[in-house]
Every structure is written in structure tokens, then in C-alpha cells.
Design a protein around this motif. Structure first.
Motif, short mmCIF file in Angstrom:
data_model
loop_
_atom_site.label_atom_id
_atom_site.label_comp_id
_atom_site.label_asym_id
_atom_site.label_seq_id
_atom_site.Cartn_x
_atom_site.Cartn_y
_atom_site.Cartn_z
N THR A 165 41.03 28.99 35.13
CA THR A 165 40.90 28.29 36.41
C THR A 165 40.42 29.26 37.48
N ALA A 166 41.03 30.44 37.49
CA ALA A 166 40.67 31.44 38.51
C ALA A 166 39.22 31.87 38.32
N SER A 167 38.82 32.06 37.06
CA SER A 167 37.43 32.49 36.80
C SER A 167 36.46 31.42 37.25
N LEU A 224 36.51 45.64 44.97
CA LEU A 224 37.73 44.83 45.02
C LEU A 224 38.35 44.64 43.64
N PRO A 226 45.65 31.23 44.80
CA PRO A 226 45.94 32.36 45.69
C PRO A 226 45.90 31.98 47.17
N ASN A 282 45.50 29.84 33.60
CA ASN A 282 45.38 30.36 34.96
C ASN A 282 44.12 31.18 35.12
N ARG A 283 43.89 32.04 34.15
CA ARG A 283 42.73 32.91 34.20
C ARG A 283 41.44 32.11 34.20
N LEU A 329 40.10 36.65 47.43
CA LEU A 329 39.21 37.09 46.36
C LEU A 329 39.84 38.07 45.36
N PRO A 330 40.56 39.13 45.84
CA PRO A 330 41.17 40.06 44.87
C PRO A 330 42.14 39.35 43.92
N LEU A 373 42.00 36.15 43.05
CA LEU A 373 41.19 35.34 42.14
C LEU A 373 40.61 36.20 41.02
N LEU A 374 40.13 37.36 41.43
CA LEU A 374 39.55 38.26 40.43
C LEU A 374 40.59 38.71 39.41
N ASP A 375 41.84 38.69 39.84
CA ASP A 375 42.91 39.11 38.94
C ASP A 375 43.49 37.93 38.16
N GLY A 376 42.86 36.77 38.30
CA GLY A 376 43.28 35.63 37.49
C GLY A 376 44.31 34.74 38.12
N GLU A 377 44.60 34.95 39.42
CA GLU A 377 45.58 34.09 40.10
C GLU A 377 44.98 32.71 40.30
N ARG A 378 45.72 31.69 39.92
CA ARG A 378 45.16 30.34 39.95
C ARG A 378 45.13 29.75 41.36
N SER A 387 49.12 31.48 31.11
CA SER A 387 48.41 32.62 31.69
C SER A 387 46.91 32.49 31.44
N THR A 403 36.24 31.56 40.93
CA THR A 403 35.49 32.75 41.34
C THR A 403 33.99 32.49 41.19
N ARG A 408 50.08 40.01 30.52
CA ARG A 408 49.19 38.86 30.60
C ARG A 408 49.53 37.94 31.78
N LYS A 409 50.59 38.30 32.47
CA LYS A 409 50.97 37.49 33.64
C LYS A 409 51.01 38.41 34.84
N PRO A 410 49.84 38.84 35.26
CA PRO A 410 49.81 39.92 36.25
C PRO A 410 50.45 39.55 37.58
#
Lengths: 311, 900
Positions: free
Chosen positions: B18-20, B347, A202, B15-16, A192-193, A195-200, B12, B23, A71-73
Motif C-alpha cells: 500500500t505504501a509503495s 530521505l 503516515p 502495508n508495504r 514521505l520518509p 511512506l518510503l519506509d512502508g508505513e501505510r 506488514s 509513493t 518486517r514491522k519497522p
């Protein structure tokens, strides 16, 4: 896949020093349990030794760790591995297209193994199936027959969501026409990659990569404001930003003049070597192919060893 | 360790999220900013569509707010109100005593709340409320104390005063101004309106001749208001449409005997209102109502019940069209971004991430469109509210004023978001499922639907239309007396509309394919235009729907109007109704103002030379619950002139005390011949034996026709609203009307021939159709927006193709002709389909109309309307193409070809 657990402990400590590629574990939980003798938290290329847990932990405990890190990629959990481990395996992969009544065989029982850190050139005339092979290898296209093993996982069995996750964690793509998103700036394209992977946040990693590819100060330009060479640098930075094990590059210099193409190839190979990723490069350009460890020839969908490197 | 793990999981997840969000912001919403024109067009389309839905919401909200405000203003400080078994004179003195004796009641004030007309020589007659109050109790209308003039009037005016005697009345200065009575009376020489006393202490001003020149229509004739006094405080109640009379005067003028219309109840200090309400309910019986004091009069629901359901039909249609437009725009937007989505997928964007972009875009566009739609809804609601207002003023004395709050805009935005997201779902799913590799290598270009597939779809939708029309017929059969029938009829109507829309979407491209084949070898540009329209069936279909909808709606509305006219004409010329209609006001044909005809008028009418019979028609409303009022009708010479759905067609049986009920009442209460109808009367529940159910559409079918003897027995002697006078043989209605007028039987008597009544009734019916015409006009605008947006967006996608055409020699003028030709061909096809597929629409609406309006009408097709609206729709389509054509003309060829 055999796994020598005795080998792990010393090897993992050498990962950062020699820049050895590390494999993100994508096995089933069962294999994680059986294979994972040592779990370490690798952050920013530095192993936090104190976070390492060795096999005195129970299988159940190891699984708990695994799920936690899953969960913490971006605090990627990695496994040390044997250096001979393959990143990509194609087993008897075939792909056909239908156009009207005509059937085109793009790939015919293709067999390929790509090892970590290896640089492979795919040669062949237009329409020989190079792009198809890259698409199949990257999970963008489903083969009609055969299996594709990416980082130890058969991606032909994954659904669309799992495939997407597999792509963003293991693969970086570089395309001939750059394929940047025109609405995003250079740095946004690169991040973008992540962000898509959930990085807050990046942005820092993306900006650093752009700096490394020589585009410092041009982060906020839109693709339409960049030259072809600059756009391809952005595309390479984007391919590398998530630290993938495999880079698939489809004619990355095909749309550039020869001088720019040479610069781009230098940069691509250098960056790939630095990160320790494997590179599969589809190209018409013999000079590009000469940089590869191996060159393969695709003709009418059939893959064979090429003599190009010797020429 | 566990705490650390759960904390880490939470971080986590954050984070997701926020990232979503980031995006979404950069992928979805930035597109809106970068493509301003497209975004504006989408907002315009959504705004046009949602404005119709919003207009219904605004009208409904305005009716509710206006009526509640009216009820609250009249109620003043009272907490509860008792409504009698009939809105007019339903409270007896005995009941008032029972209310006053109830524990917890501090005061109970009985009032007469008559709705009548005030007129003067200088202004148009105005509907007003005549409120009869007694100074023996505290006033309900919020005045501090009883005005001294009213106190003295209450004691001074004998209850048996003649019509010529001036009642002491208090009037609002606003009403005086409205009636332009200033100058004719003494307002100029008195300070009543400005001295402030009236407004603060409840006393009327010094001017005792404010109403000079004004007359009040009553049940005893026209009564002068010469002795009226101004009272500033009345200006704030119902916008000054109020005249206050002493209770006894009001009872006499409006034929209430000793009864009242409502009782306002003030509770003892500290008393529990719900408990008091329960005690009062028990004291007054279930045939009377005990409601919060601000509750609007139940009659107000009649107007909204007649018009709002039709408006809802309109709103659903409009919203559907808006959703189709937004779907089209989002689809086009995604077509343009297929490659971008493929890049995202390559991607590693999950299918859900790719879906979220268009969904978020749809939501944002929807919210903006919804807000624009709220403003548009306000514009559309104004004429509709005005139509409704004429009914509510006549029924309860209160107008409908447009009522908009910030919540209206929130509701608009919510509807818009719903529509936007709904429209974006399918394109979003398609985007998520698109082949990534194919898109990246430009291998997977969209293939047009085959003619066979289009033909299959068209056939299926036409078959469905046929089935739905059958459903409409079954739904209204035999008066729709079964509870399932209206649901079947209404759903069948919607299926008819939807299937017709789908048929339009399929047939339009088929027409283009056929025309392209026929045009082979013809003019190049026309052929190219046809090819463009044929190869994009989805877009062609959407544009055709937009054009067809405007033509179809005009055709359906005009045809329905003609059907209603024909129905009214048939009912006025048949069943012995041929003759002359006499009333105090032109509108006094049904439940209406408190200005009825006294008995002596009927006797004098019968003596006019040439009169064969004078049939007095009496109507009252029974019940106290809004939406459940029943119109009770009786006449001195009953006839069985309507279609009988069930029961016995026997006048003798009817005269023995049996009753005939309207279809909606029969359906609601599951009534049938042989059963009994329980109805509220001032003496409790009455059980009336049912002779049958017949096609009486009065009060949308919520009615019962009783013998006059039953009416008198249960509700007391009633004055007729209308007298139908039949001429003797050889005397024409026109001659008879002239003779009655010449006889000067009664002041202000309205004498109308059947044809004049028909004109009047038709104009009222046409007024009820106003929302449909508003829809039609809005749909013309929607058609314009749809064609404009589609052609513009298609133009964006076809830039490269247009550039290629330019490169091989097509001139800028040629490009303009190409785009205009497409729009013209499309306008023509859309209009033709609108006409063709309007026929099922006309049939379906005519079939289900009795459920909405109460009456069934003969089927009519108004083809003449098409002469106006077909050219108008084509013109809208062509005009919409001007901007895309101009854009095509200015295309940068090199840039368009070069870009990859």
C-alpha cells in the motif's frame, strides 16, 4: 562494543518517562542475539510491557522475534542502551574531489563521535568541507578512506539499498535550500520518509508534526505557496517524522533572514531535544552555534574543537 | 504464536505494498498531471510510433477476421470443409462419393467457388464469387432450402449449353445496385427485393430479369446475366459479392469438368467433429485437406504473405523510432528531476523506489500512447487494407474490411506500455545510480560526450553497418537456398538499420562540434545555436535520427520502387518476352480470376497476320494449406530465361519431364537438383524430378515450372491465363496489338504491349510499397513531434539559461531566432545524414528483397525524391520549433532566474 545486560531491565522501563533516546538495533543478527537481553515493542512512545521478552528466551527465539519485528519497522523494535552509546562515529575519514587536474581535499582524516542527544555545531568557511562531512556521515557520499559507524553499523560497507534503509531509519536531513519536492504538498513532503519506509497511513503523524512546527492548517499547500521560513519548518518536520537518532542540518538558516532564522533554530533545537535525537549542525551563524553542546571547526578538511562557543 | 507471526508478516507486506503504491502515485504519476504539456507530447510521440505497429496488427487482424467471416458466411451450417489438392477443381466426383460414404457424414455438398468479374455498361467491373451449388444436397450458404428457381434451373439447364445461353443465376440485390443495373432490368417492376420471401424461405423473388445488362466473365467468354433473379439473403454474404449458379452450369462456365472446388460437410447429429475430421482425412488422403468449415480459402494467404512481412519490417522500424523518442522524453523528464531524485535518495528512498517512478511514468504514458496509437493505426491500416483487398478479392473474392475490437486497443496499450517501460529502463537506472551529494550540491552536472567518444562510436557503427551489409549479401547469395540465409539476411538488415541509427546519433553532434569551430567569429546566434546542439549530443542525436529517418525512408522507398521497375523492365524486355500479352483481364498475368482463354483463342491468335509465335502460359495452384500453396507454371514454348541458382540449364532435359523450382520452395522443402518434389495432385502425391532451382519469384518464390505435358498429365488440360504473342520481324508490338484487337477474336480480350504490362506491373508493385510510403509520411509526423517535444523539453530545462541571456540583453525576437536556428541547423544536418545513411539502407533492402518479394532487382538510387523530402523534413523541423520559440519569447525572466 561492550554491553552490560544487567543494566538493561530497569533502564528500558524509564525510556518513555525521561524521553531517553532509544537505539534501533541495526547490528548483525549475531550481535542482536548476543546483545539483546530484552526486546520490547515500542509503539507511539509507549512500551507495551507485556510484549517485553527477557533473556530467558533462547538465542534462536530472540532472533525469531528480531526478524519478525524487522518486517514491522513502524512498530519499531528498540534496545535499551547505555546513555553513553555513540550514534555516529567517524574514524579517519578522508574525502577528495577532482576538478580537472586539481584535487580538493574536502575531509582529511576526520575523527568525530556524536553521542545520543548531543547537539554539535560544525563551523568553517565556505568550501571547508562542512557539507561533505554531513554527506559522508549521512551515507550520501562514500569516503575515500576511513569508516563511518552509524548506530553501531559501518555504513561504508553497505550497498545502495542498505544505505537507503539506514538513512530512512536513523537520519533526518535538513538542507539550506529546504529541498522539498515541489510536486508534493507540505504534509505529503513530511510523510514521505514514512511512506518510503512502508508505513501505510503516515498522514496522522505527519500532520501532528506540522502542527507542532506551527504549520497547522497549511498542510495542503505546495512548497511554492509557502514562505522560506515555512518551507524550512516543513523540512524540519520531515527530518523528524521517522523519529531518527541523528539529525544532520546543513545551513538550515542560510537561506532565511536573521529573525526567521532565529525562530527556525529555536524550533529545530527544541524539537530535536524533545525527541532525544542527536543534531549535527553545519552553520556560519555563531548564534546558532551557541545553542550547541559542542562546536567543531573545519578548515581545509581538518576537524578541530572550536572556540566559538566561548566567544 | 506461529499463526500470529505469519499474520503479522502478511499485514506488514500489505502495508508495504500500500505504501509503495501511494509513493508511486505521488512521486511518479503526479508529475504527469502537473506537467500536462510534457505528458501530452510523450503520448503524441508514443502514439505516432505505436500507430505503425498497430496498423500492422490491425491489418493482420482484419485479413484474418474478414477471411474467416467470409469462410463462415459461405459455410452456413456445415461443420467441416474438404479442400482439394488444388483450389480450382481439386475434388472429383469419386472423392465426393468417398466423403459421403464416410461414417458420421449427414450430407456433403460439393461446390464450385469461382472468382470472376461481373461487368455492366454502367459501372466498373467488380470481382465477385460465382458459387456453383447443387440442389440435390442441402445448400452450404445458410439458405433455408434450395430456391425454387435454382431447383428448376438445375434440372432445366443442359450442361452443354452454349456461352450465349443465359445461366439461371441468383444475385444479391446489393450487387445489382453496385453494378447500377437498376432500371435496365425489371427490378423496378418486381418486388423480389422487398417481399421478404427470398430472405426467409430461400426462394428468389418474382423478378426474373434482374441482371439485365450485366455480364459475367468466364472461361467460355462473357456470359450475360439477363435471366438472373434477386435473392435478398445473398446480401449478407460477402457483402453481396455473390452469384449463385447451378453446379453444372458453374462447372461448364469455369472449366471444372466434373470436378468441384470444395465439399461442405454436415455431420450426423451428435457425431464428434474431431473424430469425423480424422475419418475424413483418412478417406480423402493427405493431398486433400479437411478443415473447419469457416476456414478461409488457402489462396487468401498469398496476399497477406506478400505484404505482411514487409509491413512487419516497417512496424519494427517504427516501433524502434517510437522507443527512441520515448526514451528521449523520459530522459529529459528525469534530467529535470535529478535533484528531486537526489532528495528522495537522501530521505532514504531505495534505488528500486527511485527507479519505479520513471518506470511507472513510462508505463502510464505508454498505455495512453498505445491507445492513441491504436486510433492512428486504424487510420494507417485503411489504405494498407485497401491495397491488400485488391489482392484478396482477385484471389478469393473476399475483400479485407477493417476489423477493430476493444482487444485492439488493449493490444495497443500493451505495446505502448512495453515501449514506454523499455524506453524508461535506462533513464531509470541512471536515476537510481546518480550521485546524491553531487546532485544536492549541484556539483555533478552531466558532462557531454567528448568528440573523441562520439567519433569512436560513429566509426564503430559505420564499421558495423559495413559488416551488416556483407551479412545481407551473404544472406541472399545464390538465391538464399540454405535455411540459415533468410535469417542472416533479415537480422543483417535490422543490424544495418540500427547501426545507421546509432551512426546518425553520433555523427550529428560531431557535425555540430565541427560547425561550431568553423563558425567561431561568425554570427553570435548561429554560434550559440551550434553550441547548444553540440553540448547536448544525446538530444541532438535523437532529433537528428527523427529527421534523418523520414528522409532516409523516402529515399529507400523511392529507390526500391525504381529498382522494382527496372527489374520488371529487364524481365519483360529479355528472354524473348518482347511482344504482346493477351488475356481476358488486365491483371491476368498470374494466378488470378476464373476467366481464362479457351483453346480456340490461341489458334485464332496464331492466325493473326504478323504473329510469329503464341506462347500459352498456364498456371494453377497446388496444395490445400494456407501459406504452403505452390504455383505450378507451364507454357507451350518454354524458355530458360531466368538465372539458375543450381542445376542444369538444359531445355531438352526440361522437356523430358524435369522441373525447375523457385528459390523459396527449394529452401522450405530443402530441394536440390537431382532430388524430387512431392506435390499434391487430384490423383495423390506426384514426385517430380528436379532439374534445378532458378530465380523465379512468382508467389514469392514458392513455385515450380513444369513441362506442359506434365501439367496436363497431372492436373488435366488447363486453359491459359495469358498468351504471349511474339511478332514477326518487322512488325512492332504496337502494330501487332492493334491487329489482334481488330480481329475481334474473343469478347473483352485485353491486349497489352510489353510497355503497358510494365506500367501495370509497376503500379501493382508500387501498390505493394504503399505501406512504406505510409511509414514515410508517418515518420515525417514523428520527426515533427520529436523535434517539437525535444525542443520544448530542452526549453523547460534551459529556462534559467534563456533568462540569463535575456537579462544580458537578448531580445525576445533573438530568443525566437535562436530556437528556430537550432531547429533549422538540426533539420539540415538530419536530412543530410538521412541521405548519406540512406545509401546503406537502399543497398540492404535491395539485397534482402528477393527473400520478401521473390524477385531480385538491379540497384537504383532515386535521388530525385530527395528534392521533395529533404526540404519537407527541414520544414517539419523548423515548424516544430515555432511553439518552443514562442514559449521562449514569453519567458518570465525574474521567475526563471530566481527559482531555486
Amino acid at each position: 562494543m561492550s554491553f552490560n545486560t544487567e543494566f538493561l531491565a530497569p533502564d528500558i522501563l524509564t525510556v518513555p518517562e525521561r524521553g531517553s533516546p532509544a537505539l534501533t538495533a541495526k547490528h548483525s543478527t549475531v550481535s542482536v542475539c548476543s546483545l539483546t537481553a530484552v526486546l520490547c515493542d515500542v509503539r507511539e512512545q509507549e512500551i507495551e510491557i507485556e510484549q517485553c521478552r527477557t533473556r530467558e528466551l533462547s538465542c534462536e527465539r530472540r532472533l525469531t522475534y528480531w526478524r519478525h519485528y524487522e518486517r514491522k519497522p513502524h512498530r519499531t523494535v528498540r534496545l535499551a542502551f547505555e546513555s553513553t552509546l555513540s550514534v555516529l562515529e567517524l574514524h579517519s575519514v578522508s574525502k577528495r574531489f577532482h576538478r580537472g587536474e586539481e584535487t580538493i581535499t574536502a575531509l582529511d582524516s576526520a575523527q568525530l563521535t556524536v553521542r545520543a542527544g548531543e547537539l554539535i555545531a560544525l563551523l568553517g568557511p565556505s568550501g571547508s568541507g562542512k557539507s561533505t562531512l554531513l554527506h559522508v556521515a549521512g551515507g550520501l557520499e562514500t569516503p575515500d578512506e576511513g569508516r563511518v559507524i552509524l548506530a553501531g553499523e559501518d555504513i561504508t560497507r553497505l550497498n545502495a539499498g542498505q544505505l537507503a534503509r539506514s538513512r530512512r531509519r536513523h537520519i533526518g536531513f535538513v538542507f539550506q535550500f529546504f529541498q522539498l519536492l515541489p510536486a508534493l504538498t507540505a504534509v505529503e513532503n513530511v510523510e514521505l520518509p514514512l511512506l518510503l519506509d512502508g508505513e501505510r497511513r503516515p498522514r496522522r503523524a505527519a500532520a501532528r508534526l506540522l502542527e507542532r512546527t506551527g504549520l497547522g492548517g497549511r498542510e495542503d499547500r505546495f512548497p511554492g505557496e509557502l514562505s522560506g521560513g515555512e518551507m524550512q519548518r516543513v523540512a524540519i518536520a520531515r527530518a523528524l517524522v521517522a523519529n531518527p537518532q541523528l539529525i544532520l542540518a546543513d545551513e538550515p538558516t542560510g537561506n532565511l533572514d536573521s529573525a526567521t532564522g532565529a525562530v527556525i533554530m529555536d524550533m529545530l533545537t527544541e524539537q530535536v531535544r524533545d525527541t532525544g535525537a542527536a543534531l549535527v549542525l553545519a552553520t556560519h551563524d555563531p548564534s546558532a552555534a551557541r545553542r550547541a553542546d559542542r562546536a567543531l571547526l573545519l578548515r581545509d578538511g581538518a576537524l578541530s574543537a572550536s572556540a566559538a562557543l566561548d566567544a | 504464536m506461529n499463526a500470529r507471526t505469519s499474520g503479522a508478516r502478511r499485514t506488514s507486506r500489505q502495508n508495504r505494498i500500500t505504501a509503495s503504491a501511494k509513493t508511486l502515485r505521488i512521486l511518479g504519476l503526479r508529475h504527469l498531471r502537473r506537467h500536462k504539456l510534457r505528458s501530452l507530447l510523450a503520448v503524441a510521440a508514443l502514439g505516432a510510433g505505436t500507430s505503425l505497429a498497430m496498423s500492422v496488427l490491425i491489418v493482420t487482424q482484419s485479413v484474418s477476421a474478414s477471411m474467416t467471416s467470409f469462410g463462415t458466411e459461405i459455410a452456413g451450417g456445415a461443420q467441416l470443409k474438404v479442400i482439394g489438392s488444388t483450389p480450382e477443381g481439386g475434388i472429383s466426383q469419386h472423392l465426393l462419393t468417398a466423403i459421403r460414404d464416410t461414417k458420421g457424414v449427414r450430407s456433403a455438398t460439393g461446390v464450385v467457388q469461382a472468382v470472376t468479374i461481373v461487368q455492366s455498361r454502367n459501372a466498373r467491373p467488380a470481382v465477385t464469387i460465382a458459387l456453383g451449388v447443387s440442389c440435390s444436397e442441402s445448400l452450404p450458404i445458410g439458405l433455408r432450402g434450395c430456391p425454387t428457381s435454382l431447383k428448376s434451373a438445375s434440372t432445366a439447364l443442359p450442361s452443354q449449353a452454349s456461352a450465349a445461353q443465359m445461366p439461371v443465376a441468383l444475385v444479391a440485390p446489393k450487387l445489382l445496385e453496385r453494378m447500377a443495373a437498376v432500371g435496365t432490368g425489371g427490378r423496378a417492376n418486381g418486388n423480389a427485393g422487398t417481399n421478404g420471401n427470398a430472405g426467409t424461405n430461400g426462394n428468389a423473388g418474382a423478378n426474373g430479369n434482374a441482371g439485365a445488362g450485366m455480364q459475367l466473365r468466364t472461361d467460355v467468354g462473357l456470359v450475360p446475366l439477363t435471366g438472373a433473379r434477386e435473392l435478398n439473403a445473398l446480401n449478407g454474404i460477402d457483402d453481396g459479392r455473390l452469384i449463385i449458379l447451378p453446379l453444372k452450369t458453374a462447372q461448364r462456365l469455369f472449366d471444372r469438368g466434373h470436378s468441384m472446388d470444395a465439399v461442405y460437410v454436415t455431420a450426423d447429429a451428435g457425431a464428434s467433429i474431431p473424430k469425423l475430421q480424422a475419418r475424413l482425412r483418412s478417406a480423402v488422403g493427405g493431398w486433400n485437406g479437411v478443415v473447419p468449415s469457416g476456414t478461409p480459402p488457402p489462396e487468401t494467404s498469398i496476399a497477406s504473405n506478400a505484404i505482411i512481412p514487409m509491413l512487419l519490417v516497417v512496424a519494427v522500424l517504427a516501433s524502434g523510432i517510437a522507443a527512441v523518442l520515448v526514451y528521449n522524453i523520459v530522459s529529459l523528464s528525469l534530467e529535470e528531476r535529478r535533484k528531486e531524485n537526489a532528495i528522495l535518495a537522501a530521505l532514504g528512498a531505495a534505488p528500486t523506489t527511485i527507479m519505479m517512478g520513471p518506470l511507472a511514468e513510462g508505463a502510464v504514458l505508454g498505455a495512453a500512447g498505445g491507445i492513441v496509437g491504436s486510433a492512428g493505426g486504424w487510420l494507417i491500416a485503411k489504405p494498407v487494407a485497401s491495397t491488400l483487398s485488391t489482392f484478396t478479392k482477385t484471389l478469393a473474392g473476399a475483400p479485407v474490411l477493417i476489423h477493430i475490437t476493444p482487444a485492439t486497443f488493449v493490444a495497443g496499450a500493451t505495446i505502448g506500455v512495453g515501449l514506454g517501460v523499455l524506453a524508461a529502463v535506462r533513464p531509470a537506472l541512471r536515476a537510481a545510480r546518480a550521485g546524491i551529494a553531487g546532485e544536492l550540491s549541484r556539483r555533478d552536472r552531466r558532462s557531454a560526450s567528448s568528440p573523441l567518444a562520439l567519433a569512436s562510436r560513429a566509426t564503430a557503427s559505420l564499421v558495423l553497418t559495413g559488416i551488416a551489409l556483407t551479412g545481407c549479401w551473404f544472406g541472399q547469395r545464390h538465391g538464399a537456398l540454405h535455411s540459415w540465409q533468410p535469417a542472416l539476411a533479415e537480422s543483417s538488415f535490422f543490424v544495418t538499420v540500427i547501426s545507421v541509427v546509432i551512426a546518425t546519433a553520433s555523427i550529428a553532434p560531431l557535425i555540430m562540434i565541427g560547425a561550431r569551430r568553423l563558425a567561431r567569429g561568425g554570427r553570435t546566434l548561429t554560434g550559440l545555436a551550434l553550441s547548444n546542439l553540440a553540448r547536448e549530443p544525446g538530444r541532438t542525436g535523437v532529433m537528428a535520427i527523427a529527421v534523418a529517418a523520414s528522409v532516409g525512408t523516402a529515399f529507400i522507398t523511392a529507390s526500391f520502387n525504381q529498382s522494382v521497375h527496372a527489374g520488371l523492365s529487364a524481365s519483360l524486355s529479355g528472354g524473348g518476352s518482347q511482344g504482346v500479352f493477351v488475356a481476358t483481364t488486365a491483371r491476368n498475368s498470374s494466378v488470378t480470376v476464373d476467366a481464362k482463354l479457351p483453346a480456340h483463342v490461341i489458334q485464332r491468335l496464331a492466325r493473326v497476320p504478323g504473329v510469329a509465335t503464341a506462347n500459352a502460359q498456364v498456371t494453377i495452384l497446388a496444395g490445400h494449406i494456407a501459406g504452403r500453396l505452390v504455383e505450378v507454371e507451364a507454357s507451350t514454348r518454354p524458355v530458360m530465361d531466368l538465372q539458375l541458382y543450381a542445376g542444369h540449364e538444359s531445355l531438352a532435359r526440361f522437356n523430358r519431364g524435369y522441373v525447375l523450382v523457385g528459390p523459396a520452395l527449394a529452401r522450405r522443402l530443402n530441394l536440390s537438383a537431382g532430388g524430387h518434389l512431392r506435390i499434391d495432385t487430384p490423383h495423390g502425391y506426384a514426385y517430380l524430378p528436379i532439374q534445378g532451382v532458378w530465380a523465379d519469384g512468382t508467389l514469392v518464390g514458392e513455385n515450380v515450372t513444369v513441362p506442359m505435358s506434365t501439367m496436363t498429365r497431372l492436373w488435366g488440360p488447363q486453359l491459359p491465363a495469358v498468351v504471349a504473342v511474339a511478332p514477326r520481324p518487322g512488325v512492332s508490338p504496337a502494330v501487332l496489338a492493334r491487329r489482334i484487337k481488330a480481329a475481334h477474336i474473343y469478347p473483352g480480350l485485353q491486349v497489352l504491349t510489353a510497355s503497358q504490362v510494365l506500367r501495370l506491373a509497376s503500379s501493382i508493385a508500387a501498390g505493394q510499397l504503399a505501406p512504406f510510403w505510409t511509414l514515410q509520411h508517418a515518420l515525417l509526423l514523428v520527426a515533427f513531434v520529436a523535434v517539437l517535444t525535444t525542443l520544448l523539453l530542452v526549453g523547460v530545462e534551459r529556462d534559467r539559461e534563456m533568462a540569463m541571456l535575456s537579462a544580458i540583453g537578448l531580445s525576445p525576437a533573438g530568443m525566437v531566432r535562436l530556437v528556430i536556428s537550432e531547429a533549422a541547423i538540426l533539420g539540415l544536418a538530419g536530412a543530410a545524414l538521412g541521405v548519406a545513411l540512406g545509401f546503406p539502407g537502399v543497398i540492404a533492402l535491395n539485397e534482402i528483397a528477393p527473400i520478401f518479394i521473390g524477385f531480385s532487382n538491379p540497384l537504383r538510387f532515386d535521388l530525385a525524391t530527395l528534392a521533395i523530402y529533404v526540404p519537407l523534413a527541414i520544414a517539419a523541423s523548423v515548424t516544430a520549433a515555432v511553439l518552443p520559440a514562442w514559449r521562449a519569447m514569453r519567458l518570465d525572466v525574474i521567475k526563471a532566474i530566481d527559482y531555486e
